[in-house]
Design a protein around this motif. Sequence first.
Motif, PDB file in Angstrom:
ATOM      1  N   GLN A   1       0.848  -1.186   0.000  1.00 37.52           N
ATOM      2  CA  GLN A   1       0.000   0.000   0.000  1.00 37.52           C
ATOM      3  C   GLN A   1       0.887   1.241   0.000  1.00 37.52           C
ATOM      4  OE1 GLN A   1      -2.610  -1.704   3.396  1.00 37.52           O
ATOM      5  NE2 GLN A   1      -3.973  -0.325   2.271  1.00 37.52           N
ATOM      6  N   GLU A   2       0.544   2.212  -0.835  1.00 38.98           N
ATOM      7  CA  GLU A   2       1.371   3.412  -0.988  1.00 38.98           C
ATOM      8  C   GLU A   2       0.485   4.625  -1.194  1.00 38.98           C
ATOM      9  OE1 GLU A   2       5.033   3.793  -3.720  1.00 38.98           O
ATOM     10  OE2 GLU A   2       3.384   4.663  -4.893  1.00 38.98           O
ATOM     11  N   LYS A   3       0.744   5.664  -0.402  1.00 41.43           N
ATOM     12  CA  LYS A   3       0.058   6.944  -0.574  1.00 41.43           C
ATOM     13  C   LYS A   3       1.100   8.052  -0.648  1.00 41.43           C
ATOM     14  CE  LYS A   3      -3.137  10.053  -0.832  1.00 41.43           C
ATOM     15  NZ  LYS A   3      -4.038  10.151  -2.001  1.00 41.43           N
ATOM     16  N   GLN A   4       1.086   8.816  -1.745  1.00 46.43           N
ATOM     17  CA  GLN A   4       2.001   9.933  -1.908  1.00 46.43           C
ATOM     18  C   GLN A   4       1.212  11.240  -1.914  1.00 46.43           C
ATOM     19  OE1 GLN A   4       5.202   9.586  -4.772  1.00 46.43           O
ATOM     20  NE2 GLN A   4       4.697   7.438  -5.150  1.00 46.43           N
ATOM     21  N   TYR A   5       1.812  12.265  -1.312  1.00 43.76           N
ATOM     22  CA  TYR A   5       1.154  13.564  -1.255  1.00 43.76           C
ATOM     23  C   TYR A   5       2.190  14.643  -0.963  1.00 43.76           C
ATOM     24  CZ  TYR A   5      -1.910  17.354   0.362  1.00 43.76           C
ATOM     25  OH  TYR A   5      -2.544  18.568   0.535  1.00 43.76           O
ATOM     26  N   GLU A   6       2.445  15.502  -1.925  1.00 47.11           N
ATOM     27  CA  GLU A   6       3.275  16.698  -1.758  1.00 47.11           C
ATOM     28  C   GLU A   6       4.628  16.402  -1.092  1.00 47.11           C
ATOM     29  OE1 GLU A   6       1.046  19.819   0.081  1.00 47.11           O
ATOM     30  OE2 GLU A   6      -0.289  20.064  -1.649  1.00 47.11           O
ATOM     31  N   GLY A   7       5.319  15.395  -1.579  1.00 45.68           N
ATOM     32  CA  GLY A   7       6.644  15.088  -1.060  1.00 45.68           C
ATOM     33  C   GLY A   7       6.669  14.133   0.107  1.00 45.68           C
ATOM     34  N   TYR A   8       5.492  13.741   0.599  1.00 46.91           N
ATOM     35  CA  TYR A   8       5.395  12.731   1.646  1.00 46.91           C
ATOM     36  C   TYR A   8       4.939  11.418   1.018  1.00 46.91           C
ATOM     37  CZ  TYR A   8       4.694  17.128   4.185  1.00 46.91           C
ATOM     38  OH  TYR A   8       4.800  18.414   4.639  1.00 46.91           O
ATOM     39  N   CYS A   9       5.347  10.323   1.586  1.00 49.96           N
ATOM     40  CA  CYS A   9       4.891   9.025   1.105  1.00 49.96           C
ATOM     41  C   CYS A   9       4.781   8.062   2.283  1.00 49.96           C
ATOM     42  CB  CYS A   9       5.855   8.460   0.066  1.00 49.96           C
ATOM     43  SG  CYS A   9       5.294   6.886  -0.633  1.00 49.96           S
ATOM     44  N   LEU A  10       3.657   7.411   2.394  1.00 49.81           N
ATOM     45  CA  LEU A  10       3.466   6.336   3.367  1.00 49.81           C
ATOM     46  C   LEU A  10       3.415   5.030   2.593  1.00 49.81           C
ATOM     47  CD1 LEU A  10       2.765   5.043   6.098  1.00 49.81           C
ATOM     48  CD2 LEU A  10       0.378   5.711   5.707  1.00 49.81           C
ATOM     49  N   ARG A  11       4.362   4.149   2.884  1.00 47.31           N
ATOM     50  CA  ARG A  11       4.378   2.828   2.261  1.00 47.31           C
ATOM     51  C   ARG A  11       4.241   1.781   3.359  1.00 47.31           C
ATOM     52  NH1 ARG A  11       8.723   4.918  -1.505  1.00 47.31           N
ATOM     53  NH2 ARG A  11       7.724   5.028  -3.540  1.00 47.31           N
ATOM     54  N   ARG A  12       3.382   0.820   3.093  1.00 44.38           N
ATOM     55  CA  ARG A  12       3.177  -0.279   4.035  1.00 44.38           C
ATOM     56  C   ARG A  12       3.269  -1.572   3.244  1.00 44.38           C
ATOM     57  NH1 ARG A  12      -1.502  -3.139   5.551  1.00 44.38           N
ATOM     58  NH2 ARG A  12      -1.316  -4.155   7.602  1.00 44.38           N
ATOM     59  N   MET A  13       4.130  -2.462   3.712  1.00 45.19           N
ATOM     60  CA  MET A  13       4.306  -3.760   3.064  1.00 45.19           C
ATOM     61  C   MET A  13       4.063  -4.861   4.089  1.00 45.19           C
ATOM     62  SD  MET A  13       7.776  -3.006   0.865  1.00 45.19           S
ATOM     63  CE  MET A  13       8.636  -2.273   2.258  1.00 45.19           C
ATOM     64  N   VAL A  14       3.222  -5.800   3.740  1.00 45.76           N
ATOM     65  CA  VAL A  14       3.057  -6.998   4.567  1.00 45.76           C
ATOM     66  C   VAL A  14       3.579  -8.160   3.728  1.00 45.76           C
ATOM     67  CG1 VAL A  14       1.508  -8.362   5.992  1.00 45.76           C
ATOM     68  CG2 VAL A  14       0.984  -5.953   5.569  1.00 45.76           C
ATOM     69  N   CYS A  15       4.707  -8.713   4.162  1.00 49.62           N
ATOM     70  CA  CYS A  15       5.425  -9.730   3.383  1.00 49.62           C
ATOM     71  C   CYS A  15       5.136 -11.113   3.934  1.00 49.62           C
ATOM     72  CB  CYS A  15       6.927  -9.453   3.429  1.00 49.62           C
ATOM     73  SG  CYS A  15       7.374  -7.768   2.955  1.00 49.62           S
ATOM     74  N   PHE A  16       4.854 -12.051   3.050  1.00 46.03           N
ATOM     75  CA  PHE A  16       4.563 -13.427   3.430  1.00 46.03           C
ATOM     76  C   PHE A  16       5.544 -14.351   2.717  1.00 46.03           C
ATOM     77  CE2 PHE A  16       0.732 -10.900   3.453  1.00 46.03           C
ATOM     78  CZ  PHE A  16       0.103 -11.225   4.649  1.00 46.03           C
ATOM     79  N   THR A  17       6.229 -15.197   3.461  1.00 46.59           N
ATOM     80  CA  THR A  17       7.181 -16.118   2.845  1.00 46.59           C
ATOM     81  C   THR A  17       7.263 -17.409   3.640  1.00 46.59           C
ATOM     82  OG1 THR A  17       9.472 -16.404   2.119  1.00 46.59           O
ATOM     83  CG2 THR A  17       9.130 -15.089   4.093  1.00 46.59           C
ATOM     84  N   THR A  18       7.542 -18.488   2.951  1.00 44.78           N
ATOM     85  CA  THR A  18       7.727 -19.777   3.619  1.00 44.78           C
ATOM     86  C   THR A  18       9.206 -20.110   3.771  1.00 44.78           C
ATOM     87  OG1 THR A  18       7.569 -20.912   1.477  1.00 44.78           O
ATOM     88  CG2 THR A  18       5.529 -20.676   2.757  1.00 44.78           C
ATOM     89  N   LYS A  19      10.073 -19.233   3.246  1.00 45.64           N
ATOM     90  CA  LYS A  19      11.512 -19.452   3.326  1.00 45.64           C
ATOM     91  C   LYS A  19      12.197 -18.144   3.700  1.00 45.64           C
ATOM     92  CE  LYS A  19      11.414 -22.905  -0.408  1.00 45.64           C
ATOM     93  NZ  LYS A  19      11.945 -23.261  -1.751  1.00 45.64           N
ATOM     94  N   ARG A  20      13.383 -18.222   4.243  1.00 41.29           N
ATOM     95  CA  ARG A  20      14.172 -17.035   4.515  1.00 41.29           C
ATOM     96  C   ARG A  20      14.566 -16.388   3.184  1.00 41.29           C
ATOM     97  NH1 ARG A  20      17.839 -15.299   8.806  1.00 41.29           N
ATOM     98  NH2 ARG A  20      19.583 -14.106   7.957  1.00 41.29           N
ATOM     99  N   ARG A  21      14.221 -15.121   3.020  1.00 39.37           N
ATOM    100  CA  ARG A  21      14.488 -14.415   1.784  1.00 39.37           C
ATOM    101  C   ARG A  21      14.993 -13.001   2.086  1.00 39.37           C
ATOM    102  NH1 ARG A  21      15.202 -18.504  -0.117  1.00 39.37           N
ATOM    103  NH2 ARG A  21      14.036 -19.630  -1.723  1.00 39.37           N
ATOM    104  N   THR A  22      15.608 -12.371   1.071  1.00 42.75           N
ATOM    105  CA  THR A  22      16.196 -11.039   1.217  1.00 42.75           C
ATOM    106  C   THR A  22      15.446 -10.058   0.329  1.00 42.75           C
ATOM    107  OG1 THR A  22      18.358 -12.083   1.541  1.00 42.75           O
ATOM    108  CG2 THR A  22      18.329  -9.709   1.136  1.00 42.75           C
ATOM    109  N   LEU A  23      14.744  -9.110   0.956  1.00 37.93           N
ATOM    110  CA  LEU A  23      14.015  -8.085   0.225  1.00 37.93           C
ATOM    111  C   LEU A  23      14.945  -6.898   0.005  1.00 37.93           C
ATOM    112  CD1 LEU A  23      11.343  -6.907  -0.909  1.00 37.93           C
ATOM    113  CD2 LEU A  23      10.861  -6.077   1.410  1.00 37.93           C
ATOM    114  N   LEU A  24      15.229  -6.575  -1.257  1.00 42.69           N
ATOM    115  CA  LEU A  24      16.099  -5.461  -1.607  1.00 42.69           C
ATOM    116  C   LEU A  24      15.251  -4.221  -1.878  1.00 42.69           C
ATOM    117  CD1 LEU A  24      18.487  -7.304  -4.095  1.00 42.69           C
ATOM    118  CD2 LEU A  24      18.892  -6.830  -1.664  1.00 42.69           C
TER     119      LEU A  24
END
Length: 210
Positions: free
Chosen positions: A46-69
């Motif tokens: 989920q991402e909301k941008q407004y006049e130079g501000y941004c709220l990003r929310r990520m809910v990550c689901f994985t069954t293995k150890r992984r690296t999010l870049l």
Amino acid sequence: MILSIAETEPETFTTSKAVPFYYCGYIKPFVDPLFFHFKDVGILFQEKQYEGYCLRRMVCFTTKRRTLLIAEGKSKLVIETSPNKTLYTRFVEQGKVLLQPDEYGITHGSTEFSSIILTEGRQEVIRLEYTANALMQEKLSASTQHWQDNFDQEKSWLYGSGKISNILQQQLNDIINTPANTPEEEAVFGARCQEILLQVAADQAKQITA
């Protein structure tokens, strides 16, 4: 924002506006979601941008150890936290940084990748991001000057961290649980982004003088 999974080929990544039913209970009302499909990881985004501000929310689901870049298209000041798990982040020069669920980190996000280690299960990440122009607004400029000095750097690093106070927790709860769709709602969203940054700046100032 540029996202990828280090262990997955980029071409396996797809985006959908249709969120699988199992994940719908994790949606917050501030903005409509997307769902990112990687080979081993699903991300409710989920991402909301407004006049130079941004709220990003990520809910990550994985069954293995992984690296999010994670990298930014241009430099940002980032306040981030993970309310349900330890946030295990790696920076190129600083190495690993651990943030507990009751802590936030202040980072310089840039075109250099940092990484979040995803362990099996669910990890929620909340990021509030501010551009240079946003920081130079009159209400914020004096409190954020020390973060503006190195803003053109293309590296990513952690400035510092702090405990999430009751006030900051309420501010975070309010901003992710309030729709920001109409012009009036967007104005409230922008004001809340400012209030959160000022609260964090005040907390950091107290740490320095303590």
